[in-house]
Enzyme design. Structure first.
Site, PDB file in Angstrom:
ATOM      1  N   ASP A  34      -8.614   3.359   0.430  1.00  0.00           N
ATOM      2  CA  ASP A  34      -9.291   3.858  -0.770  1.00  0.00           C
ATOM      3  C   ASP A  34      -9.190   5.376  -0.836  1.00  0.00           C
ATOM      4  O   ASP A  34      -9.717   6.071   0.036  1.00  0.00           O
ATOM      5  CB  ASP A  34     -10.761   3.424  -0.735  1.00  0.00           C
ATOM      6  CG  ASP A  34     -11.436   3.524  -2.085  1.00  0.00           C
ATOM      7  OD1 ASP A  34     -10.862   4.126  -3.000  1.00  0.00           O
ATOM      8  OD2 ASP A  34     -12.553   2.998  -2.226  1.00  0.00           O
ATOM      9  N   ASP A  35      -8.506   5.893  -1.850  1.00  0.00           N
ATOM     10  CA  ASP A  35      -8.317   7.337  -2.054  1.00  0.00           C
ATOM     11  C   ASP A  35      -7.445   7.986  -0.980  1.00  0.00           C
ATOM     12  O   ASP A  35      -7.471   9.210  -0.815  1.00  0.00           O
ATOM     13  CB  ASP A  35      -9.662   8.086  -2.127  1.00  0.00           C
ATOM     14  CG  ASP A  35     -10.440   7.788  -3.389  1.00  0.00           C
ATOM     15  OD1 ASP A  35      -9.991   6.949  -4.184  1.00  0.00           O
ATOM     16  OD2 ASP A  35     -11.517   8.380  -3.575  1.00  0.00           O
ATOM     17  N   CYS A  74     -10.299   3.124  -9.162  1.00  0.00           N
ATOM     18  CA  CYS A  74     -10.555   2.008  -8.245  1.00  0.00           C
ATOM     19  C   CYS A  74     -10.395   0.604  -8.812  1.00  0.00           C
ATOM     20  O   CYS A  74      -9.548  -0.166  -8.363  1.00  0.00           O
ATOM     21  CB  CYS A  74     -11.962   2.148  -7.665  1.00  0.00           C
ATOM     22  SG  CYS A  74     -12.182   3.618  -6.644  1.00  0.00           S
ATOM     23  N   ARG A  78      -7.160  -2.102  -8.365  1.00  0.00           N
ATOM     24  CA  ARG A  78      -7.305  -3.336  -7.587  1.00  0.00           C
ATOM     25  C   ARG A  78      -6.988  -4.576  -8.428  1.00  0.00           C
ATOM     26  O   ARG A  78      -6.412  -5.544  -7.932  1.00  0.00           O
ATOM     27  CB  ARG A  78      -8.717  -3.408  -7.010  1.00  0.00           C
ATOM     28  CG  ARG A  78      -8.920  -2.409  -5.900  1.00  0.00           C
ATOM     29  CD  ARG A  78     -10.378  -2.007  -5.677  1.00  0.00           C
ATOM     30  NE  ARG A  78     -10.360  -0.698  -5.050  1.00  0.00           N
ATOM     31  CZ  ARG A  78     -10.177  -0.488  -3.744  1.00  0.00           C
ATOM     32  NH1 ARG A  78     -10.034  -1.528  -2.934  1.00  0.00           N
ATOM     33  NH2 ARG A  78     -10.136   0.728  -3.267  1.00  0.00           N
ATOM     34  N   LYS A 127     -13.743  -3.627   0.515  1.00  0.00           N
ATOM     35  CA  LYS A 127     -14.223  -3.280  -0.817  1.00  0.00           C
ATOM     36  C   LYS A 127     -13.578  -4.168  -1.884  1.00  0.00           C
ATOM     37  O   LYS A 127     -12.364  -4.206  -2.009  1.00  0.00           O
ATOM     38  CB  LYS A 127     -13.913  -1.806  -1.095  1.00  0.00           C
ATOM     39  CG  LYS A 127     -14.151  -1.363  -2.529  1.00  0.00           C
ATOM     40  CD  LYS A 127     -13.791   0.095  -2.702  1.00  0.00           C
ATOM     41  CE  LYS A 127     -13.718   0.468  -4.168  1.00  0.00           C
ATOM     42  NZ  LYS A 127     -13.428   1.889  -4.387  1.00  0.00           N
ATOM     43  N   HIS A 129     -14.798  -4.615  -5.721  1.00  0.00           N
ATOM     44  CA  HIS A 129     -14.800  -3.744  -6.908  1.00  0.00           C
ATOM     45  C   HIS A 129     -14.162  -4.370  -8.151  1.00  0.00           C
ATOM     46  O   HIS A 129     -13.602  -3.667  -8.987  1.00  0.00           O
ATOM     47  CB  HIS A 129     -14.148  -2.398  -6.601  1.00  0.00           C
ATOM     48  CG  HIS A 129     -14.832  -1.268  -7.304  1.00  0.00           C
ATOM     49  ND1 HIS A 129     -14.563   0.051  -7.074  1.00  0.00           N
ATOM     50  CD2 HIS A 129     -15.794  -1.270  -8.265  1.00  0.00           C
ATOM     51  CE1 HIS A 129     -15.321   0.819  -7.820  1.00  0.00           C
ATOM     52  NE2 HIS A 129     -16.084   0.035  -8.558  1.00  0.00           N
ATOM     53  N   SER A 152     -17.632   0.566  -4.715  1.00  0.00           N
ATOM     54  CA  SER A 152     -17.353   1.744  -3.888  1.00  0.00           C
ATOM     55  C   SER A 152     -18.542   2.127  -3.012  1.00  0.00           C
ATOM     56  O   SER A 152     -19.710   1.943  -3.389  1.00  0.00           O
ATOM     57  CB  SER A 152     -16.981   2.940  -4.774  1.00  0.00           C
ATOM     58  OG  SER A 152     -15.756   2.729  -5.432  1.00  0.00           O
ATOM     59  N   HIS A 217     -12.487   7.021   1.067  1.00  0.00           N
ATOM     60  CA  HIS A 217     -13.312   7.362  -0.098  1.00  0.00           C
ATOM     61  C   HIS A 217     -14.603   8.018   0.390  1.00  0.00           C
ATOM     62  O   HIS A 217     -15.184   7.613   1.400  1.00  0.00           O
ATOM     63  CB  HIS A 217     -13.623   6.063  -0.848  1.00  0.00           C
ATOM     64  CG  HIS A 217     -14.231   6.224  -2.203  1.00  0.00           C
ATOM     65  ND1 HIS A 217     -15.513   6.693  -2.392  1.00  0.00           N
ATOM     66  CD2 HIS A 217     -13.751   5.951  -3.438  1.00  0.00           C
ATOM     67  CE1 HIS A 217     -15.794   6.704  -3.689  1.00  0.00           C
ATOM     68  NE2 HIS A 217     -14.726   6.257  -4.349  1.00  0.00           N
ATOM     69  N   ASP A 269      -5.090   2.784  -3.116  1.00  0.00           N
ATOM     70  CA  ASP A 269      -5.398   2.467  -4.514  1.00  0.00           C
ATOM     71  C   ASP A 269      -5.137   3.618  -5.474  1.00  0.00           C
ATOM     72  O   ASP A 269      -5.015   3.410  -6.682  1.00  0.00           O
ATOM     73  CB  ASP A 269      -6.844   1.984  -4.664  1.00  0.00           C
ATOM     74  CG  ASP A 269      -7.875   3.067  -4.401  1.00  0.00           C
ATOM     75  OD1 ASP A 269      -7.547   4.073  -3.737  1.00  0.00           O
ATOM     76  OD2 ASP A 269      -9.024   2.908  -4.854  1.00  0.00           O
ATOM     77  N   ASN A 270      -5.061   4.830  -4.981  1.00  0.00           N
ATOM     78  CA  ASN A 270      -4.742   6.009  -5.804  1.00  0.00           C
ATOM     79  C   ASN A 270      -4.721   7.232  -4.901  1.00  0.00           C
ATOM     80  O   ASN A 270      -4.934   7.132  -3.690  1.00  0.00           O
ATOM     81  CB  ASN A 270      -5.739   6.213  -6.962  1.00  0.00           C
ATOM     82  CG  ASN A 270      -7.203   6.134  -6.563  1.00  0.00           C
ATOM     83  OD1 ASN A 270      -7.929   5.225  -6.980  1.00  0.00           O
ATOM     84  ND2 ASN A 270      -7.647   7.076  -5.744  1.00  0.00           N
ATOM     85  N   LYS A 290      -6.363  11.913  -7.796  1.00  0.00           N
ATOM     86  CA  LYS A 290      -7.059  10.762  -8.350  1.00  0.00           C
ATOM     87  C   LYS A 290      -7.599  11.061  -9.746  1.00  0.00           C
ATOM     88  O   LYS A 290      -8.062  12.158 -10.026  1.00  0.00           O
ATOM     89  CB  LYS A 290      -8.219  10.383  -7.425  1.00  0.00           C
ATOM     90  CG  LYS A 290      -9.169   9.333  -7.945  1.00  0.00           C
ATOM     91  CD  LYS A 290     -10.267   9.062  -6.940  1.00  0.00           C
ATOM     92  CE  LYS A 290     -11.267   8.046  -7.492  1.00  0.00           C
ATOM     93  NZ  LYS A 290     -12.237   7.630  -6.454  1.00  0.00           N
TER      94      LYS A 290
END
Length: 470
Positions: A34-35, A74, A78, A127, A129, A152, A217, A269-270, A290
């Site tokens: 994540d991130d 996010c 996903r 996660k 989401h 998140s 994240h 994810d980004n 992001k």
């Protein structure tokens, strides 16, 4: 809190009995950070911390130099990963929180649902989401088991900018809340432990494990065993623990004799959440992060390894995207593609070193804004408003963000990403034929999925799932 921790450590997935699958079907482990930014792994130039296990994963398989997510946020990212469809096609935008009354439509086919039809055991850790109401949880979307967070990890009462807006953060197993988190320092460890348990329990038949780490994240948390391990600080410590987690999973596979029949995919994810300064990742020379459709927001590291099937030490330069993962897994396992239209294409020939014709990819953000189109080495960016760190801003290293400034891009810009990955030099006027071609791709996308920037309505959009109002 002690009792809650014991429950977490002692809890087990409850999986139904399944027949042993055919030996030619590989186990599949999909790890989604994540991130985590393009420059955050050693093989992508990370400085200040080390990632030896991920670097070894790259050496054992393929490293992608131009791998994209279609949405730099996010939930949308996903949704695209798990369905093979652009998230705007299926009605998922932005990042869903506790107030959302919608989620991933159960009519959509996830990777888990597709693989279950092939006899796979399916488990999700981390996660989710994609909707926190029971009808949208992983256990209703093809996963036999779930352990993790509904959204998140910053969506809790301690958020630095919205104190007490969010309710307590639930840690869920199956569809039941085990605890409300007051501390997240053991989260990566718990996720790793649950992943290892799932592998142990399903070693005798094909399995699909989707491990979606909450880190890196913000807010950043790390266990005692990695606190202070990096020279960079907390973010580096967190990265080293994620790398450790990958190492633990590969070690388990080797112990069980599953290493050669398991495909491992690692990506993010980004890009980095730049406003958090020292608590954000490394752009790796890319522009922005992001929440933008510049490459810093949508280009992410990606590694894929399957010993004996994907040539080791491969570097792939051709653009690909997370929407391609589902159709790739369908080809590998012999599964039937979803009945509803998807947007990805199989990467299997590319992974085996065969020549593959490039395909256009689209970057959407906000409420269905088509902000860029990518084809081969070319990227056309359309006029839109994007966020950036103001010149002269003093970034922090304490978990508190600075405010973004917003810039309006007034004219279309064209970039040759093979020579200019940082998107510094607009060459729009030099290649009118390329611009024309990219416009044609964009027009097809607008006709199909719409485009808020040009006030176009698409004909191929579908609704998300919605809870019934009582």
């Amino acid at each position: 809190m002690i009792l809650q921790t014991l429950l977490l450590l002692l809890g087990f997935f409850q999986l139904p009995l399944a027949n042993k699958g055919e030996s030619d079907k590989p186990n599949i482990i999909l790890i989604f950070a994540d991130d985590l930014a393009y420059g955050d792994l050693g093989v992508y130039g990370a400085k200040g911390w080390t990632t030896p296990n991920l670097d070894q994963l790259a050496a054992d398989g393929a490293k992608f130099e131009q791998f994209y997510v279609p949405h730099a946020v996010c939930s949308a990212s996903r949704a695209a990963l798990l369905t093979g469809a652009y998230a705007n096609r299926i009605g998922i935008h932005g990042a869903l929180d506790h107030s959302a009354k919608h989620g991933l439509n159960p009519k959509e086919t996830t990777i888990a649902e597709m693989l279950k039809s092939q006899g796979y055991a399916t488990g999700m850790v981390g996660k989710w989401h994609l909707g926190h109401h029971p009808e949208f949880l992983p256990t209703r979307q093809g996963f036999d088991s779930f352990f993790g967070l509904p959204y998140s990890n910053d969506m809790w009462p301690n958020h630095p900018e919205t104190k007490n807006y969010y309710p307590p953060l639930p840690l869920i197993q199956g569809e039941k809340t085990l605890a409300f988190l007051e501390d997240q320092s053991e989260l990566t460890t718990w996720y790793t432990q649950k992943s290892l348990e799932f592998i142990d329990k399903n070693q005798d038949w094909p399995f699909f494990l989707y491990l979606a780490h909450s880190m890196p994240h913000v807010p950043l948390f790390v266990s005692e065993k990695f606190k202070g391990k990096s020279s960079q600080g907390l973010y580096g410590d967190v990265m080293m623990e994620i790398d450790w987690s990958v190492g633990q999973i590969r070690k388990k596979l080797k112990e069980l004799g599953l290493e050669e029949n398991t495909l491992i995919i690692f990506t993010s994810d980004n890009g980095p959440w730049l406003s958090y300064g020292g608590h954000a990742g490394l752009q790796g020379g890319l522009k922005e992060g992001k929440g933008t459709s510049w490459d810093g927001g949508i280009r992410v590291p990606a590694l894929m390894a399957w010993l004996g099937k994907i040539p080791s030490g491969t570097t792939l330069k051709q653009p690909t995207m997370t929407i391609d993962i589902l159709p790739t897994l369908a080809e590998i396992t012999g599964a039937t593609l979803p009945p509803l239209k998807i947007d990805g294409n199989s990467m299997w020939n590319l992974l085996q070193g065969k020549e593959v014709k490039p395909t256009p990819y689209f970057a959407y953000y906000n409420q269905n804004e088509l902000q860029a189109v990518i084809y081969d080495k070319w990227k056309l960016v359309f006029p839109h408003v994007y966020r950036t760190i103001s010149a002269g801003s003093e970034l922090r290293n304490d978990g508190l963000p600075v405010k973004y400034a917003h810039i309006r891009l007034e004219k279309e810009q064209l970039f040759d990403l093979s020579h200019d990955p940082g998107e510094t030099t607009d060459i729009y006027s030099n290649f009118p034929e390329i611009v024309k071609m990219l416009h044609q791709f964009a027009e097809k996308a607008r006709s199909d999925m719409g485009d808020q920037l040009t006030q176009r309505q698409g004909t191929g959009n579908r609704e998300p799932g919605r809870i019934s109002e009582k």
